[in-house]
Scaffold this active site. Structure first.
Site, PDB file in Angstrom:
ATOM      1  N   CYS A  63       0.816  -1.217   0.000  1.00 22.13           N
ATOM      2  CA  CYS A  63       0.000   0.000   0.000  1.00 22.13           C
ATOM      3  C   CYS A  63       0.848   1.264   0.000  1.00 22.13           C
ATOM      4  O   CYS A  63       1.694   1.441   0.872  1.00 22.13           O
ATOM      5  CB  CYS A  63      -0.899  -0.015   1.228  1.00 22.13           C
ATOM      6  SG  CYS A  63      -1.720   1.552   1.584  1.00 22.13           S
ATOM      7  N   TYR A 194      -5.744   6.616  -9.145  1.00 21.94           N
ATOM      8  CA  TYR A 194      -6.953   5.856  -8.803  1.00 21.94           C
ATOM      9  C   TYR A 194      -8.160   6.348  -9.587  1.00 21.94           C
ATOM     10  O   TYR A 194      -9.022   5.555  -9.959  1.00 21.94           O
ATOM     11  CB  TYR A 194      -7.207   5.936  -7.292  1.00 21.94           C
ATOM     12  CG  TYR A 194      -6.250   5.058  -6.536  1.00 21.94           C
ATOM     13  CD1 TYR A 194      -6.565   3.728  -6.283  1.00 21.94           C
ATOM     14  CD2 TYR A 194      -5.017   5.529  -6.128  1.00 21.94           C
ATOM     15  CE1 TYR A 194      -5.675   2.912  -5.614  1.00 21.94           C
ATOM     16  CE2 TYR A 194      -4.120   4.721  -5.476  1.00 21.94           C
ATOM     17  CZ  TYR A 194      -4.450   3.401  -5.223  1.00 21.94           C
ATOM     18  OH  TYR A 194      -3.554   2.592  -4.581  1.00 21.94           O
TER      19      TYR A 194
END
Length: 354
Positions: A63, A194
């Site tokens: 992450c 994203y």
């Protein structure tokens, strides 16, 4: 962040526990920014005072948002003050899991799923099970998952426990500029990839793509004649950009369709990224294999087969970058951190290091 997204209107944050589902048709991906905002401070104003040995940072090498917190902890030398727990790179709809640890349980918290620490904080917790999260080991409950505030507080509230020679990542004389750069980098780059990857239709994707590359071109120009984003040494601004750049060719270029250029085709940003990667505390927090496993396996709506690509070639990360000619010093008047703790070292088969 390798994020498992639901719909554009969903309560989605870094790193959500649900398996990846892109935005609905006709929608634009948006990130929920409502976090557990409790802070750990020197004066304990929220009921959680700075106390070495009490708190555990839970992250995941996969992450980018957790990578940031792991990176700052290492640069500041807080390893002895705040322990580190690492979730594995993949998860199901319920939670990140500690499948990398013996018996599948975090050795300090004794839990198999990060979800358990969130429920100890609030049995009715219904938002994202995200990393990074800081857990109070005395109760086993999450204190905060506010990823942006976590690194700021590590720099400012934990100062008495920084290692000798720790860099000042938030120098007062540059704070306004750092904040302004961070805001643009977050909205247009960190979150911009994203918006491309989870766009719900062509219009949303095209708009996200244009915004991302406008920002990357701005960074390419900004860094052409200066070694770091703000000032003459590493700051929080560099810490926030690096995790996105280091994932760009491995994941965002193909998986998220951010494919105007590869990072390796942008001379300034590629040299800048290599400079940081080769700086102690940066590259030695990166695990390319876990990064690829997370995005390509968890985001099944984007990659239905779950096949993890073999590339790209990583050898370029340790080639000379030439950025020293721009001057500056990575740690200002400080010094680099020493070697990573043996128990926290990245698998050398996953990441080439100088």
């Amino acid at each position: 962040m390798s994020e498992s997204s639901k719909a554009a209107h969903s309560t989605e944050r870094p790193e959500h526990s649900q398996a990846g589902v892109s935005s609905g048709t006709g929608t634009e991906y948006t990130r929920d920014t409502h976090y557990i905002s409790t802070r750990i401070t020197a004066d304990g104003r929220d009921g959680f005072p700075v106390e070495p040995g009490r708190y555990r940072l839970i992250g995941a090498r996969a992450c980018p948002w957790a990578n940031r917190a792991i990176l700052v902890r290492r640069l500041l030398g807080l390893e002895d003050a705040i322990s580190l727990g690492l979730a594995g790179p993949t998860h199901d709809a319920r939670s990140w899991t500690f499948d990398l640890d013996p018996g599948g349980r975090d050795p300090v918290l004794g839990i198999a799923r990060l979800q358990e620490a969130y429920f100890r904080r609030d049995p009715d917790y219904s938002r994202g099970i995200t990393v990074p999260a800081i857990v109070d080991t005395t109760t086993g409950a999450v204190v905060t998952n506010d990823f942006a505030q976590i690194t700021i507080d590590l720099s400012t509230q934990w100062r008495d426990h920084h290692r000798e020679g720790a860099p000042d990542l938030l120098p007062d004389e540059h704070r306004d500029e750092i904040d302004a750069v961070n805001q643009r980098v977050f909205t247009e780059v960190n979150n911009g990839v994203y918006r491309c990857g989870f766009a719900g239709d062509q219009r949303a994707y095209d708009e996200a793509y244009e915004r991302l590359w406008t920002a990357l071109d701005w960074l390419e120009d900004r860094l052409r004649n200066q070694r770091y984003l703000v000032g003459d040494s590493i700051t929080e601004a560099d810490v926030r950009l690096f995790p996105t750049l280091v994932r760009f060719d491995a994941v965002y270029h193909g998986h998220f369709k951010c494919n105007r250029n590869k990072l390796t085709e942008m001379p300034t940003l590629w040299a800048y990224a290599r400079d940081l990667f080769q700086t102690p505390g940066f590259g030695d927090t990166v695990d390319f294999e876990q990064i690829k496993q997370h995005y390509y396996i968890v985001h099944r709506d984007i990659n239905p087969t779950g096949i993890v690509p073999a590339g790209p070639d990583l050898s370029g990360w340790i080639t000379p970058h030439g950025r020293e000619s721009l001057g500056g010093h990575p740690f200002g008047t400080g010094t680099p951190p020493g070697p990573a703790d043996e128990n926290e070292r990245v698998n050398p088969a996953h990441t080439p290091l100088p």
